[in-house]
Write an enzyme that holds these catalytic residues in place. Structure first.
Site, mmCIF file in Angstrom:
data_model
loop_
_atom_site.group_PDB
_atom_site.id
_atom_site.type_symbol
_atom_site.label_atom_id
_atom_site.label_comp_id
_atom_site.label_asym_id
_atom_site.label_seq_id
_atom_site.Cartn_x
_atom_site.Cartn_y
_atom_site.Cartn_z
ATOM 1 N N ASP A 21 0.817 -1.206 0.000
ATOM 2 C CA ASP A 21 0.000 0.000 0.000
ATOM 3 C C ASP A 21 0.856 1.265 0.000
ATOM 4 O O ASP A 21 2.049 1.211 0.259
ATOM 5 C CB ASP A 21 -0.878 0.027 1.254
ATOM 6 C CG ASP A 21 -2.113 -0.838 1.097
ATOM 7 O OD1 ASP A 21 -2.454 -1.176 -0.053
ATOM 8 O OD2 ASP A 21 -2.734 -1.176 2.122
ATOM 9 N N TYR A 53 7.271 -10.114 6.946
ATOM 10 C CA TYR A 53 7.083 -8.669 7.098
ATOM 11 C C TYR A 53 7.630 -8.226 8.454
ATOM 12 O O TYR A 53 7.619 -8.991 9.421
ATOM 13 C CB TYR A 53 5.590 -8.313 7.074
ATOM 14 C CG TYR A 53 4.960 -8.342 5.713
ATOM 15 C CD1 TYR A 53 4.973 -7.221 4.902
ATOM 16 C CD2 TYR A 53 4.321 -9.490 5.248
ATOM 17 C CE1 TYR A 53 4.367 -7.239 3.648
ATOM 18 C CE2 TYR A 53 3.723 -9.521 3.987
ATOM 19 C CZ TYR A 53 3.746 -8.389 3.197
ATOM 20 O OH TYR A 53 3.159 -8.399 1.969
#
Lengths: 250, 250
Positions: free
Chosen positions: B51, B109
């Site tokens: 994003d 992540y």
């Protein structure tokens, strides 16, 4: 009331600490914020200037103001009006005679080097990328040569008008964490570009472009042109300003 | 030739990884750079989208091209034309059938939190500043609850259309270094906003806004609205993409 500010900033977007015409400085942003809070334009005394692109973890500045706002509250109040790349870490009231620059007995700077062939987007404008192989033992050994009281004239930007170029460097610490080399220099005073020139010389020694003998010679020949390049501004951080001589013995 | 790129980027100035009309994406910058080198507009397959504001240490993407340029040379060549906030770490040639997204068997992540009452200019857009007191023992304990194969529907952004919401999280590691908390999550796949929602829940537990029981209940009620807030994009880093199941056992 004499208010002292401890200030962190990313210097990338500023012309430096000092107010200048036609350019945005860190000091100007803080003065403007104080005006928004108090309606008054103060004279802000910094502990020392930093050049364009140089950062600070703990710059110190003070200003006199007649106000009912407690000194401790200024940090949050000023932060409210500052851009995010400048932060007042904390604020407090000092004796009316205290002056950030004249009362400073020493400073500590950090110089950061990204020793890698590949750039990192996360270090953009925050380090000097130096892509030669560096022998850390050589750097650590050379750092010891810089410690002590010397005439640092060969470590001053040419063109600087300072006459007394003798300074005491209490320590030059070298740390390597992953591919980041950090040079921490503590001294009683610094000539213009001195830490950046120290960093340049140490990296030149580390990669074999310069010898320890050539470094030692700088304290005799006092000739800036025989030393290494001046490391770029973006790797330099003003870390701490000392007002107590006890802090310099560490 | 099928060229694979390993890519780092600071996502702050981009609309995200994926090419979008009227906005600058990371993929578009890379496609434009490849065009400057080869004259060809390639189709760039990313391992997954990120994003706006999300960063990457090791995003993976591949493209097919008919060229005499060795695959390994693409990294430097592309970097020459990229803005400094995107860097190709390295490039190599893969089997013609390799696909960055379809062949990925897992990802890792990192989510970074600056746990401090005072902001830092150096962490601007790079971390989530969370100013409550955090009990790290509670966070570490809650992290263990998230590990394993669960229906993560309550950890998916509401509105997401994915039907199969079962995922395996191999590990949730918690590290605190100074005032920076790093949550490292390794899994076989991630729902939309999953890591950011995990980070939000863990911080809510750490500061006492949420209990372990309430966290456990999310795997039964599958209700996003009963969990914590979604942590902001700026703290999220795509760290690694795995193409070998052996890497997931670590």
């Amino acid at each position: 009331m004499n208010v002292v500010l401890n200030i962190a900033y990313v210097g990338t977007n500023y012309c430096g600490w000092q107010v200048q015409p036609n350019a945005v400085s860190v000091a100007e942003e803080i003065i403007n914020a104080i005006k928004k809070i108090t309606g008054k334009t103060v004279k802000l005394h910094g502990s020392g200037r930093t050049d364009a692109g140089v950062h600070a973890y703990g710059q110190v500045a003070n200003f006199h103001i007649d106000t009912n706002i407690p000194a401790e509250k200024f940090a949050n109040a000023i932060n409210h009006y500052l851009p995010e790349d400048i932060v007042i870490n904390y604020s407090y009231e000092a004796d009316t005679m205290f002056h950030s620059r004249f009362d400073a007995v020493g400073k500590c700077y950090e110089y950061k080097i990204h020793n890698s062939r590949t750039p990192s987007p996360f270090y953009k404008d925050r380090v000097w990328r130096f892509d030669y192989d560096v022998d850390m033992d050589k750097v650590i050994s050379a750092a010891k040569i810089i410690e002590g009281t010397h005439d640092f004239k060969a470590f001053m930007a040419s063109g600087s008008q300072v006459k007394d170029t003798v300074r005491t460097v209490y320590s030059v610490d070298i740390k390597k964490d992953g591919d980041i080399i950090t040079i921490t220099v503590k001294g009683n005073g610094f000539l213009y570009n001195m830490v950046r020139i120290i960093a340049g010389n140490l990296m030149y020694i580390g990669c074999g472009k310069m010898t320890e003998e050539e470094l030692c010679a700088l304290f005799d020949n006092l000739d800036r042109t025989t030393g290494a390049i001046t490391a770029p501004a973006c790797g330099l951080y003003m870390k701490e300003v000392y007002y107590n001589t006890d802090d310099l013995k560490m």
